[in-house]
Design an enzyme around this catalytic site. Structure first.
Site, PDB file in Angstrom:
ATOM      1  N   HIS A  15      -3.260 -10.153   3.026  1.00  0.00           N
ATOM      2  CA  HIS A  15      -4.675 -10.484   3.205  1.00  0.00           C
ATOM      3  C   HIS A  15      -4.808 -11.713   4.096  1.00  0.00           C
ATOM      4  O   HIS A  15      -4.156 -12.729   3.872  1.00  0.00           O
ATOM      5  CB  HIS A  15      -5.339 -10.758   1.853  1.00  0.00           C
ATOM      6  CG  HIS A  15      -5.569  -9.518   1.041  1.00  0.00           C
ATOM      7  ND1 HIS A  15      -4.759  -9.160  -0.013  1.00  0.00           N
ATOM      8  CD2 HIS A  15      -6.509  -8.551   1.144  1.00  0.00           C
ATOM      9  CE1 HIS A  15      -5.198  -8.026  -0.537  1.00  0.00           C
ATOM     10  NE2 HIS A  15      -6.249  -7.641   0.148  1.00  0.00           N
TER      11      HIS A  15
ATOM     12  N   LYS B   3      -2.085  -2.137   7.607  1.00  0.00           N
ATOM     13  CA  LYS B   3      -3.437  -1.618   7.784  1.00  0.00           C
ATOM     14  C   LYS B   3      -4.264  -2.501   8.707  1.00  0.00           C
ATOM     15  O   LYS B   3      -5.062  -2.010   9.508  1.00  0.00           O
ATOM     16  CB  LYS B   3      -4.114  -1.493   6.415  1.00  0.00           C
ATOM     17  CG  LYS B   3      -5.531  -0.932   6.449  1.00  0.00           C
ATOM     18  CD  LYS B   3      -6.109  -0.865   5.054  1.00  0.00           C
ATOM     19  CE  LYS B   3      -7.551  -0.358   5.084  1.00  0.00           C
ATOM     20  NZ  LYS B   3      -8.137  -0.300   3.721  1.00  0.00           N
TER      21      LYS B   3
ATOM     22  N   TYR C 235      -9.004  -8.831  -5.171  1.00  0.00           N
ATOM     23  CA  TYR C 235      -7.860  -8.127  -5.753  1.00  0.00           C
ATOM     24  C   TYR C 235      -7.284  -8.862  -6.952  1.00  0.00           C
ATOM     25  O   TYR C 235      -6.411  -8.330  -7.633  1.00  0.00           O
ATOM     26  CB  TYR C 235      -6.760  -7.946  -4.696  1.00  0.00           C
ATOM     27  CG  TYR C 235      -6.971  -6.758  -3.796  1.00  0.00           C
ATOM     28  CD1 TYR C 235      -6.208  -5.611  -3.939  1.00  0.00           C
ATOM     29  CD2 TYR C 235      -7.932  -6.780  -2.794  1.00  0.00           C
ATOM     30  CE1 TYR C 235      -6.404  -4.508  -3.111  1.00  0.00           C
ATOM     31  CE2 TYR C 235      -8.138  -5.694  -1.958  1.00  0.00           C
ATOM     32  CZ  TYR C 235      -7.368  -4.562  -2.128  1.00  0.00           C
ATOM     33  OH  TYR C 235      -7.565  -3.467  -1.310  1.00  0.00           O
TER      34      TYR C 235
ATOM     35  N   HIS D  19      -4.377   3.081  -5.992  1.00  0.00           N
ATOM     36  CA  HIS D  19      -4.593   1.796  -5.314  1.00  0.00           C
ATOM     37  C   HIS D  19      -4.749   0.649  -6.307  1.00  0.00           C
ATOM     38  O   HIS D  19      -4.581  -0.517  -5.941  1.00  0.00           O
ATOM     39  CB  HIS D  19      -5.821   1.873  -4.405  1.00  0.00           C
ATOM     40  CG  HIS D  19      -5.919   0.737  -3.433  1.00  0.00           C
ATOM     41  ND1 HIS D  19      -5.049   0.551  -2.378  1.00  0.00           N
ATOM     42  CD2 HIS D  19      -6.783  -0.310  -3.369  1.00  0.00           C
ATOM     43  CE1 HIS D  19      -5.381  -0.530  -1.705  1.00  0.00           C
ATOM     44  NE2 HIS D  19      -6.423  -1.075  -2.282  1.00  0.00           N
TER      45      HIS D  19
ATOM     46  N   ARG E 184       0.839  -1.192   0.000  1.00  0.00           N
ATOM     47  CA  ARG E 184       0.000   0.000   0.000  1.00  0.00           C
ATOM     48  C   ARG E 184       0.881   1.251   0.000  1.00  0.00           C
ATOM     49  O   ARG E 184       2.039   1.204   0.417  1.00  0.00           O
ATOM     50  CB  ARG E 184      -0.920   0.018   1.223  1.00  0.00           C
ATOM     51  CG  ARG E 184      -1.848  -1.189   1.321  1.00  0.00           C
ATOM     52  CD  ARG E 184      -2.647  -1.131   2.613  1.00  0.00           C
ATOM     53  NE  ARG E 184      -3.569  -2.266   2.737  1.00  0.00           N
ATOM     54  CZ  ARG E 184      -3.260  -3.419   3.314  1.00  0.00           C
ATOM     55  NH1 ARG E 184      -2.040  -3.596   3.827  1.00  0.00           N
ATOM     56  NH2 ARG E 184      -4.137  -4.391   3.392  1.00  0.00           N
TER      57      ARG E 184
ATOM     58  N   ARG F 162      -2.003  -1.955  -6.586  1.00  0.00           N
ATOM     59  CA  ARG F 162      -2.027  -3.133  -5.700  1.00  0.00           C
ATOM     60  C   ARG F 162      -2.831  -4.257  -6.341  1.00  0.00           C
ATOM     61  O   ARG F 162      -2.428  -5.422  -6.281  1.00  0.00           O
ATOM     62  CB  ARG F 162      -2.607  -2.725  -4.346  1.00  0.00           C
ATOM     63  CG  ARG F 162      -2.638  -3.814  -3.290  1.00  0.00           C
ATOM     64  CD  ARG F 162      -2.858  -3.166  -1.926  1.00  0.00           C
ATOM     65  NE  ARG F 162      -3.426  -4.075  -0.942  1.00  0.00           N
ATOM     66  CZ  ARG F 162      -2.726  -4.911  -0.188  1.00  0.00           C
ATOM     67  NH1 ARG F 162      -1.417  -4.978  -0.321  1.00  0.00           N
ATOM     68  NH2 ARG F 162      -3.320  -5.681   0.698  1.00  0.00           N
TER      69      ARG F 162
END
Length: 336
Positions: free
Chosen positions: A308, A224, A317, A282, A199, A285
């Site tokens: 994740h 995050k 994603y 973003h 990120r 990613r």
């Protein structure tokens, strides 16, 4: 008891309680009507209980949000970003509403007005902030709010996750636009993000001490989701770091000495110089995760890199190209 009736595309709800007058309201959706009816019935059931109505008359939604900003927000990892979001909330008309007149219907009206200017996902983030602030107020600050209307209102539906990837030729356009940026860190950050699926904030917090050159890994101590991780580095990622490495390394120094605001500004200007419709920072990613899968990495391997912990979120994603899979199938020798 509440009764519901659909009339001319709207839902009319009537609430009757013994000893209370008939109350009627009209809503655009049945779910909003049901939520409002529950609140009215609860208030009617609680009538007679000691409640400091004067305190609610004198306190506004903005007062709750301001206290939340001053006491709760500073304890969070994303405090700076949340403070900016609350600054926007305090400009809304609903921030002026006294708590004594705040209802699910008023929150629904606010939600519908906001939907005219911002996307559902933005509305849901705002509602989540309001909802948490009011829960804190009810449970920790002893403010006599009978119900949390932000928790009862229906959240707008959000469209499926993004699937934007770089199409053939677009990376060259993006690279050229970043090369022309006055911020010398933009291009290496963008390319490093494509190589690591990190990120933007993780890249900006990267320090030289986090890199293990011998093992070809990089440690991310603060992510995050609150879980640190160590990721393997591609050959190009290592090469980029070598190019950025100063003659005398200060281990505590950041690898990319720039700010998030500066990167955002540089990105916006770069996007203004190139035709890449609906491509966001973003999305790098998403592109990186998809490329890792196309390289043949397994789900656990990609999850280790991306961080994740939920496979379903990871798959949001992953946007594999059918033509890439077709090439793989063509190269597979099937037994006859």
């Amino acid at each position: 008891m509440a009764s519901f009736r659909k009339r001319q595309g709207s839902w009319q709800v009537q609430v009757r309680r013994k000893g209370a007058p008939l109350v009627t309201r009209t809503f655009a959706s049945k779910s909003d009507a049901q939520a409002w009816a529950r609140q009215i019935e609860t208030e009617a059931d609680r009538r007679g209980l000691p409640t400091d109505r004067k305190a609610l008359d004198q306190m506004t939604v903005g007062d709750i949000v301001t206290r939340y900003r001053d006491t709760i927000t500073p304890t969070k990892r994303g405090a700076v970003r949340e403070e900016m979001a609350i600054r926007v909330l305090l400009k809304h008309e609903i921030a002026k509403a006294p708590l004594s007149v705040l209802t699910v219907g008023k929150v629904a009206t606010h939600r519908d007005l906001r939907l005219k200017t911002v996307k559902p996902s933005s509305i849901n983030r705002e509602l989540a902030l309001y909802r948490h602030a009011f829960e804190i107020a009810r449970r920790m600050w002893d403010i006599p709010i009978p119900e949390n209307p932000f928790a009862l209102v229906t959240k707008p539906k959000v469209a499926n996750g993004r699937s934007r990837r770089l199409e053939p030729g677009e990376w060259e356009l993006l690279r050229e636009a970043c090369e022309r940026s006055r911020n010398p860190h933009l291009l290496p950050m963008v390319e490093f993000g494509l190589e690591t699926a990190m990120r933007r904030g993780e890249v900006l917090r990267l320090r030289w001490r986090d890199i293990e050159w011998t093992r070809r890994t990089l440690h991310i101590p603060k992510a995050k989701n609150g879980h640190p991780r160590t990721i393997p580095l591609t050959r190009r990622a290592l090469s980029l770091l070598q190019e950025l490495k100063p003659a005398e390394v200060v281990l505590d120094a950041v690898v990319f000495p720039t700010t998030e605001d500066a990167v955002k500004m540089a990105w916006r200007r770069a996007m203004g110089r190139v035709s890449l419709p609906d491509f966001r920072y973003h999305d790098l990613r998403h592109e990186a995760v998809s490329r890792f899968f196309e390289m043949g990495l397994s789900i656990p391997e990609v999850a280790l890199i991306s961080g994740h912990r939920d496979t379903r979120m990871l798959m949001r994603y992953a946007h594999l190209r059918p033509e890439t899979i077709a090439d793989k199938l063509r190269n597979i020798n099937r037994p006859t």
